[in-house]
Design a protein around this motif. Structure first.
Motif, short mmCIF file in Angstrom:
data_model
loop_
_atom_site.label_atom_id
_atom_site.label_comp_id
_atom_site.label_asym_id
_atom_site.label_seq_id
_atom_site.Cartn_x
_atom_site.Cartn_y
_atom_site.Cartn_z
N GLN A 135 15.73 46.71 102.72
CA GLN A 135 16.20 46.92 104.09
C GLN A 135 17.72 46.99 104.14
O GLN A 135 18.29 47.85 104.82
CB GLN A 135 15.71 45.80 105.00
CG GLN A 135 14.25 45.92 105.37
CD GLN A 135 13.81 44.78 106.26
OE1 GLN A 135 14.39 43.69 106.26
NE2 GLN A 135 12.76 45.02 107.03
N LEU A 136 18.38 46.08 103.43
CA LEU A 136 19.85 46.09 103.41
C LEU A 136 20.38 47.37 102.79
O LEU A 136 21.27 48.02 103.33
CB LEU A 136 20.37 44.86 102.66
CG LEU A 136 21.89 44.78 102.51
CD1 LEU A 136 22.55 44.67 103.89
CD2 LEU A 136 22.28 43.60 101.64
N ARG A 137 19.82 47.75 101.65
CA ARG A 137 20.26 48.96 100.97
C ARG A 137 20.03 50.19 101.85
O ARG A 137 20.89 51.07 101.97
CB ARG A 137 19.51 49.11 99.64
CG ARG A 137 20.08 50.17 98.74
CD ARG A 137 19.34 50.27 97.44
NE ARG A 137 19.37 49.01 96.71
CZ ARG A 137 18.68 48.80 95.59
NH1 ARG A 137 17.91 49.74 95.10
NH2 ARG A 137 18.76 47.64 94.97
N GLU A 179 14.00 53.46 102.59
CA GLU A 179 13.01 52.39 102.70
C GLU A 179 11.67 52.81 102.12
O GLU A 179 11.01 52.04 101.43
CB GLU A 179 12.82 51.98 104.17
CG GLU A 179 13.90 51.06 104.68
CD GLU A 179 13.67 50.65 106.13
OE1 GLU A 179 12.87 51.30 106.84
OE2 GLU A 179 14.32 49.67 106.54
N THR A 220 13.53 43.81 96.37
CA THR A 220 12.64 43.09 97.28
C THR A 220 12.70 43.77 98.65
O THR A 220 13.55 44.62 98.90
CB THR A 220 13.08 41.62 97.42
OG1 THR A 220 14.38 41.58 98.02
CG2 THR A 220 13.09 40.91 96.07
N ALA A 221 11.80 43.35 99.54
CA ALA A 221 11.76 43.97 100.87
C ALA A 221 13.09 43.77 101.61
O ALA A 221 13.60 44.70 102.24
CB ALA A 221 10.60 43.39 101.67
N SER A 222 13.66 42.58 101.52
CA SER A 222 14.94 42.34 102.22
C SER A 222 16.08 43.11 101.56
O SER A 222 16.95 43.65 102.26
CB SER A 222 15.25 40.85 102.28
OG SER A 222 15.37 40.31 100.98
N GLN A 223 16.09 43.19 100.24
CA GLN A 223 17.12 43.99 99.56
C GLN A 223 16.97 45.47 99.91
O GLN A 223 17.96 46.17 100.10
CB GLN A 223 17.00 43.82 98.04
CG GLN A 223 17.39 42.46 97.53
CD GLN A 223 17.05 42.30 96.05
OE1 GLN A 223 16.15 42.95 95.52
NE2 GLN A 223 17.76 41.38 95.39
#
Length: 194
Positions: free
Chosen positions: A141-143, A53, A136-139
């Motif tokens: 977090q998922l990664r 992150e 992106t921030a959501s990508q």
């Protein structure tokens, strides 16, 4: 079908006249293995998640979009003549100027048929090198969650497999001891009395 009594909690640590020293050792190995497995998995997973992150957040801050110009005609029909809004992407050379004023060239995918001088948006790092668009921030977090989970599971597998191998070795040793004792006492049981 064999009858099984009620499940007894903490049976490995209860007193039993048939319990051997190897049984006690195994019970502590099982406990230690579970604790180390959980701790190693959780700590490695959380550490990896935070690290990924942080790296991806740093990329979002440092990597910037830059306008580059196509330096050679891209193969295929031009986007205006193709009649399609989603034209095929092909590799073409582009040139851009970095923040420090230095000129750079590289290859990126552009719409087919793009002519010389066509502007395209690219992403560069602070040194002006070509990079992919940052997550992106959501990508991110998922990664990070996926990588953390995989690394956590991998880290947890090491003590789990090691303890399993040690338990197998103890089991073999215990069976060898049973064989030795049976060889000593087995003939005494088979004698006929009177």
């Amino acid at each position: 079908m064999a009858f099984r009594g009620p499940k007894v909690w903490l049976w490995r640590w209860r007193r039993n006249p048939l319990k051997r020293r190897a049984d006690a050792v195994e019970s502590w190995i099982v406990l230690a293995a579970w604790l180390i497995t959980v701790l190693a998995g959780v700590l490695a997973g959380l550490t990896a998640t935070r690290s990924v992150e942080h790296e991806l957040a740093q990329e979002r801050v440092e990597w910037k979009p830059v306008v580059a110009l196509v330096t050679q005609d891209a193969p295929g029909p031009s986007p205006a003549n193709s009649g399609r809004t989603n034209s095929e992407l092909v590799w073409a050379k582009v040139r851009w100027t970095a923040v420090d004023g230095s000129s750079h060239t590289g290859q990126i995918r552009v719409p087919s048929g793009s002519g010389i001088g066509t502007p395209v948006t690219i992403w560069t790092d602070p040194q002006g090198h070509l990079v992919t668009k940052p997550a992106t921030a959501s990508q991110a977090q998922l990664r990070a969650a996926l990588i953390g989970t995989l690394l956590g599971m991998g880290a947890a597998a090491v003590p789990f497999i090691s303890a399993r191998a040690l338990r197998i070795r103890l089991e073999r040793r215990r069976m060898d001891q049973w064989d030795e004792e049976w060889a000593r006492f087995g003939p005494l049981w088979s004698r006929k009395t009177g």
